[in-house]
Enzyme design. Structure first.
Site, PDB file in Angstrom:
ATOM      1  N   HIS A 147       0.830  -1.211   0.000  1.00  0.00           N
ATOM      2  CA  HIS A 147       0.000   0.000   0.000  1.00  0.00           C
ATOM      3  C   HIS A 147       0.865   1.261   0.000  1.00  0.00           C
ATOM      4  O   HIS A 147       1.168   1.828   1.056  1.00  0.00           O
ATOM      5  CB  HIS A 147      -0.912  -0.031   1.227  1.00  0.00           C
ATOM      6  CG  HIS A 147      -2.007   0.990   1.227  1.00  0.00           C
ATOM      7  ND1 HIS A 147      -3.023   1.005   2.147  1.00  0.00           N
ATOM      8  CD2 HIS A 147      -2.260   2.046   0.414  1.00  0.00           C
ATOM      9  CE1 HIS A 147      -3.838   2.021   1.910  1.00  0.00           C
ATOM     10  NE2 HIS A 147      -3.394   2.680   0.860  1.00  0.00           N
ATOM     11  N   HIS A 186       1.106   5.056  -2.191  1.00  0.00           N
ATOM     12  CA  HIS A 186       0.561   5.955  -3.214  1.00  0.00           C
ATOM     13  C   HIS A 186       1.634   6.959  -3.622  1.00  0.00           C
ATOM     14  O   HIS A 186       2.500   7.332  -2.824  1.00  0.00           O
ATOM     15  CB  HIS A 186      -0.653   6.724  -2.669  1.00  0.00           C
ATOM     16  CG  HIS A 186      -1.785   5.862  -2.215  1.00  0.00           C
ATOM     17  ND1 HIS A 186      -2.472   5.025  -3.070  1.00  0.00           N
ATOM     18  CD2 HIS A 186      -2.364   5.702  -0.989  1.00  0.00           C
ATOM     19  CE1 HIS A 186      -3.429   4.399  -2.380  1.00  0.00           C
ATOM     20  NE2 HIS A 186      -3.376   4.784  -1.128  1.00  0.00           N
ATOM     21  N   ALA A 217      -4.311   8.433  -3.621  1.00  0.00           N
ATOM     22  CA  ALA A 217      -5.737   8.096  -3.465  1.00  0.00           C
ATOM     23  C   ALA A 217      -6.591   9.342  -3.296  1.00  0.00           C
ATOM     24  O   ALA A 217      -7.660   9.467  -3.912  1.00  0.00           O
ATOM     25  CB  ALA A 217      -5.926   7.158  -2.278  1.00  0.00           C
ATOM     26  N   SER A 218      -6.141  10.271  -2.469  1.00  0.00           N
ATOM     27  CA  SER A 218      -6.977  11.448  -2.202  1.00  0.00           C
ATOM     28  C   SER A 218      -7.128  12.325  -3.437  1.00  0.00           C
ATOM     29  O   SER A 218      -8.058  13.119  -3.530  1.00  0.00           O
ATOM     30  CB  SER A 218      -6.396  12.264  -1.049  1.00  0.00           C
ATOM     31  OG  SER A 218      -5.126  12.775  -1.398  1.00  0.00           O
ATOM     32  N   HIS A 220     -10.684   1.518  -1.969  1.00  0.00           N
ATOM     33  CA  HIS A 220     -10.055   2.743  -1.446  1.00  0.00           C
ATOM     34  C   HIS A 220     -10.802   3.965  -1.956  1.00  0.00           C
ATOM     35  O   HIS A 220     -10.828   4.240  -3.148  1.00  0.00           O
ATOM     36  CB  HIS A 220      -8.587   2.806  -1.876  1.00  0.00           C
ATOM     37  CG  HIS A 220      -7.724   3.638  -0.959  1.00  0.00           C
ATOM     38  ND1 HIS A 220      -8.030   4.930  -0.605  1.00  0.00           N
ATOM     39  CD2 HIS A 220      -6.566   3.335  -0.315  1.00  0.00           C
ATOM     40  CE1 HIS A 220      -7.087   5.381   0.216  1.00  0.00           C
ATOM     41  NE2 HIS A 220      -6.197   4.441   0.415  1.00  0.00           N
ATOM     42  N   TYR A 246     -11.951   7.468   5.010  1.00  0.00           N
ATOM     43  CA  TYR A 246     -11.207   6.248   4.643  1.00  0.00           C
ATOM     44  C   TYR A 246     -11.613   5.077   5.541  1.00  0.00           C
ATOM     45  O   TYR A 246     -11.915   3.976   5.067  1.00  0.00           O
ATOM     46  CB  TYR A 246      -9.693   6.476   4.770  1.00  0.00           C
ATOM     47  CG  TYR A 246      -9.021   7.240   3.647  1.00  0.00           C
ATOM     48  CD1 TYR A 246      -9.731   8.049   2.769  1.00  0.00           C
ATOM     49  CD2 TYR A 246      -7.642   7.170   3.467  1.00  0.00           C
ATOM     50  CE1 TYR A 246      -9.096   8.756   1.757  1.00  0.00           C
ATOM     51  CE2 TYR A 246      -6.987   7.865   2.456  1.00  0.00           C
ATOM     52  CZ  TYR A 246      -7.717   8.664   1.608  1.00  0.00           C
ATOM     53  OH  TYR A 246      -7.069   9.358   0.617  1.00  0.00           O
ATOM     54  N   HIS A 284      -6.119   0.087   5.601  1.00  0.00           N
ATOM     55  CA  HIS A 284      -6.184   0.715   6.920  1.00  0.00           C
ATOM     56  C   HIS A 284      -6.627  -0.298   7.974  1.00  0.00           C
ATOM     57  O   HIS A 284      -7.511  -0.036   8.781  1.00  0.00           O
ATOM     58  CB  HIS A 284      -7.127   1.939   6.893  1.00  0.00           C
ATOM     59  CG  HIS A 284      -6.972   2.756   5.645  1.00  0.00           C
ATOM     60  ND1 HIS A 284      -7.916   2.807   4.664  1.00  0.00           N
ATOM     61  CD2 HIS A 284      -5.928   3.501   5.194  1.00  0.00           C
ATOM     62  CE1 HIS A 284      -7.484   3.568   3.663  1.00  0.00           C
ATOM     63  NE2 HIS A 284      -6.282   4.007   3.950  1.00  0.00           N
ATOM     64  N   GLU A 303       1.242   2.586   3.713  1.00  0.00           N
ATOM     65  CA  GLU A 303       0.719   3.806   3.094  1.00  0.00           C
ATOM     66  C   GLU A 303       1.725   4.954   3.232  1.00  0.00           C
ATOM     67  O   GLU A 303       1.344   6.121   3.361  1.00  0.00           O
ATOM     68  CB  GLU A 303      -0.649   4.193   3.656  1.00  0.00           C
ATOM     69  CG  GLU A 303      -1.440   5.045   2.671  1.00  0.00           C
ATOM     70  CD  GLU A 303      -2.918   5.203   3.018  1.00  0.00           C
ATOM     71  OE1 GLU A 303      -3.377   4.670   4.040  1.00  0.00           O
ATOM     72  OE2 GLU A 303      -3.619   5.854   2.216  1.00  0.00           O
ATOM     73  N   ARG A 313       2.450  11.528   8.468  1.00  0.00           N
ATOM     74  CA  ARG A 313       3.870  11.556   8.120  1.00  0.00           C
ATOM     75  C   ARG A 313       4.789  11.886   9.289  1.00  0.00           C
ATOM     76  O   ARG A 313       6.002  11.890   9.149  1.00  0.00           O
ATOM     77  CB  ARG A 313       4.098  12.592   7.017  1.00  0.00           C
ATOM     78  CG  ARG A 313       3.238  12.301   5.803  1.00  0.00           C
ATOM     79  CD  ARG A 313       3.519  13.239   4.646  1.00  0.00           C
ATOM     80  NE  ARG A 313       2.569  12.954   3.569  1.00  0.00           N
ATOM     81  CZ  ARG A 313       2.656  13.451   2.344  1.00  0.00           C
ATOM     82  NH1 ARG A 313       3.660  14.274   2.030  1.00  0.00           N
ATOM     83  NH2 ARG A 313       1.768  13.138   1.428  1.00  0.00           N
TER      84      ARG A 313
END
Lengths: 340, 340
Positions: free
Chosen positions: A6, A8, A70-71, A176, A192, A221, A282, A288
């Site tokens: 996972h 992105h 994804a967003s 997702h 999510y 998730h 992710e 982060r």
């Protein structure tokens, strides 16, 4: 080896993101979008070398199953043509990353979904990505409306054309969602996780996997709220006169390990069979920062999994073998490189 | 003593439920609803003696904070007058139960919410229930649309008239949605849990409790997905430049223990401070069966909490003291009876 299922492309070159903004502005103005910009290999290298690649090296992750941000999928925006052009641009960029770093990234595609547009119209892009770009799966948005939940449940026959193609191509989907326009929800904070829980309950209520025994879905998730409420779902299945979640759902569904603290990972592995878990982080993604309680990144999920001190056979399942089983095209790609 | 903060009147007499059906039919036909039926004390006794009261005795629960059936609130149905009449009927029935068994039940009210109707219009019923019926709190539906999420977030000033009244009356609200009309969601399987997670994230993004330092909210079902993803929420607060969840939210928010297996309860108590936890079971509620793994009811949450072997001071907080702190009118009622 360690496969992160996972990741992105959250660090895509600025020109790519700027083009999306220009595309949206053009749509709003009723104009044609500008041509997609030239992006050099060096720009792509710069976008991942000090982020994903550095962190993968630091954390000992060998390979990331890599998909567009994804967003930013933003299926709610514009129309079918907008989503088609954006998905193609995003997927082509993922293919370039994977082409530059074939040992580090392998592609999963964004679908050109658009609210109210039949999912069958997304199949051509899935086929292109798998057959021409070497991708191994797709991300499936159960709510292309962006938080208004106007699509039928994932178990509705409206989705079957995609499932038929997935089974034929032998690729899984990660369920997702993307950004939200509904002010009730925060994308990564509630939407999510809600989508993960929603999808699981839809599957528990249906016989989808009797219709598609070869279909495989990944709920990211850490399965949303599901493992924490595993007793509730077992009890609801009983109340509804359905088979247990383990029997009805978990033959075809996996959860990733994107749970950003040790107690959550402990519960996940306590409750869910290790054969249903895929290592994922992710990274670089929703969270982060560095956890002041541990001094390590919240999303450094390898630390939590390592701390479980799994038996060697279980460890290799979570880190590698389950992923190779669920993504047969990933397994084939690794086998071609002599990694057995 | 042991106080269960989360019980709904899911076993209300058939005449009550039949009247709701008649009310709905009358609304659809554009007619006046029939008069509310006469329900005898014996009918009320029969409705709880072999269900809630028997189970409370078996499980050693002394007192249940009792409210109308959540899934039947159905705020999405009809209009403001329909919701007002239904809420009043439901609350009056709760008051009769509490009147018949004052040592066993104390009331929490349903609000007469209706989509698009200002929450200020619900304040009179809250005042009636607290001041005239002796209720100690209310259930607040963050999504009266029934799964379409058309209301502003709970942190929007649109909700403030209710919060002002709650603070004045010194009563908390449990954030609790009702049935869904959106086919994406299953009421008790996904909508309830999603709403819990959604509400928490709304609170984390806002300064609501700086505006209303005396406001207290209970997020049920063990806080939805929140404790399982506690690291995610701590990390998101950090990413958003906000105070930690413990600082920004947990001074005013409590979670109940409606988590129906031991690993979930273990995680809840591992992650959340014991001062923020209220014993609850939602019995007789969403999950009524017996867990084949334990031989006990899924919703017999006292077993899970007892199995934690909490220190005596923590145990009394979860079972009694936190509830008396959060529901001061409950504390006052108990004190009047000489229970200190």
């Amino acid at each position: 080896m360690i496969i992160d299922c996972h990741g992105h492309y959250t660090t895509a070159p600025a020109a790519h993101t700027a083009w999306r903004e220009a595309q949206q502005a053009a749509f709003r103005a009723g104009e044609r979008p500008p041509p997609y910009p030239a992006i050099s290999d060096d720009e792509i290298r710069a976008s991942v070398e000090d982020s994903q690649l550095r962190l993968m090296a630091e954390r000992g992750i060998d390979l990331t199953v890599f998909s567009p941000r994804a967003s930013a999928m933003g299926h709610h925006f514009g129309d079918e043509a907008v989503s088609a052009a954006w998905a193609r641009a995003c997927n082509d960029l993922i293919a370039r990353v994977a082409g530059l770093y074939p040992d580090r990234f392998i592609g999963v595609c964004q679908l050109p979904q658009s609210p109210g547009v039949p999912i069958a119209n997304s199949v051509a892009e899935l086929r292109r990505c798998v057959n021409e770009l070497g991708f191994v799966g797709c991300n499936l948005n159960p709510d292309p409306s962006g938080g208004h939940w106007t699509s039928p449940p994932l178990t509705d026959p409206a989705w079957f054309p995609l499932y038929e193609a997935m089974v034929e191509l032998d690729v899984p989907a990660m369920v997702h969602v993307s950004a939200v326009t509904n002010p009730s929800f925060h994308a990564t904070g509630s939407h999510y996780l809600n989508a993960d829980t929603t999808a699981f309950m839809q599957l528990l209520e249906s016989d989808l996997f009797e219709t598609f025994p070869g279909l495989r879905l990944i709920i990211p998730h850490g399965g949303g709220a599901v493992p924490y409420h595993w007793g509730r779902f077992r009890g609801l299945a009983d109340m509804l006169g359905r088979r247990s979640p383990a029997e009805a759902v978990m033959g075809n569904v996996l959860f990733d390990t994107c749970v950003y603290h040790q107690p959550g990972i402990d519960l996940l592995f306590d409750v869910i069979d290790v054969g249903n878990l895929l290592f994922g982080s992710e990274m670089v993604g929703a969270v982060r920062g560095i956890d002041p309680l541990t001094g390590h990144h919240f999303d450094d999920t390898r630390r939590y999994v390592d701390a479980l001190l799994l038996a060697p056979g279980d460890r290799v399942k979570v880190y590698e073998r389950n992923a190779r089983r669920v993504y047969p095209r990933l397994d084939a790609a690794l086998s071609r490189r002599g990694i057995c």
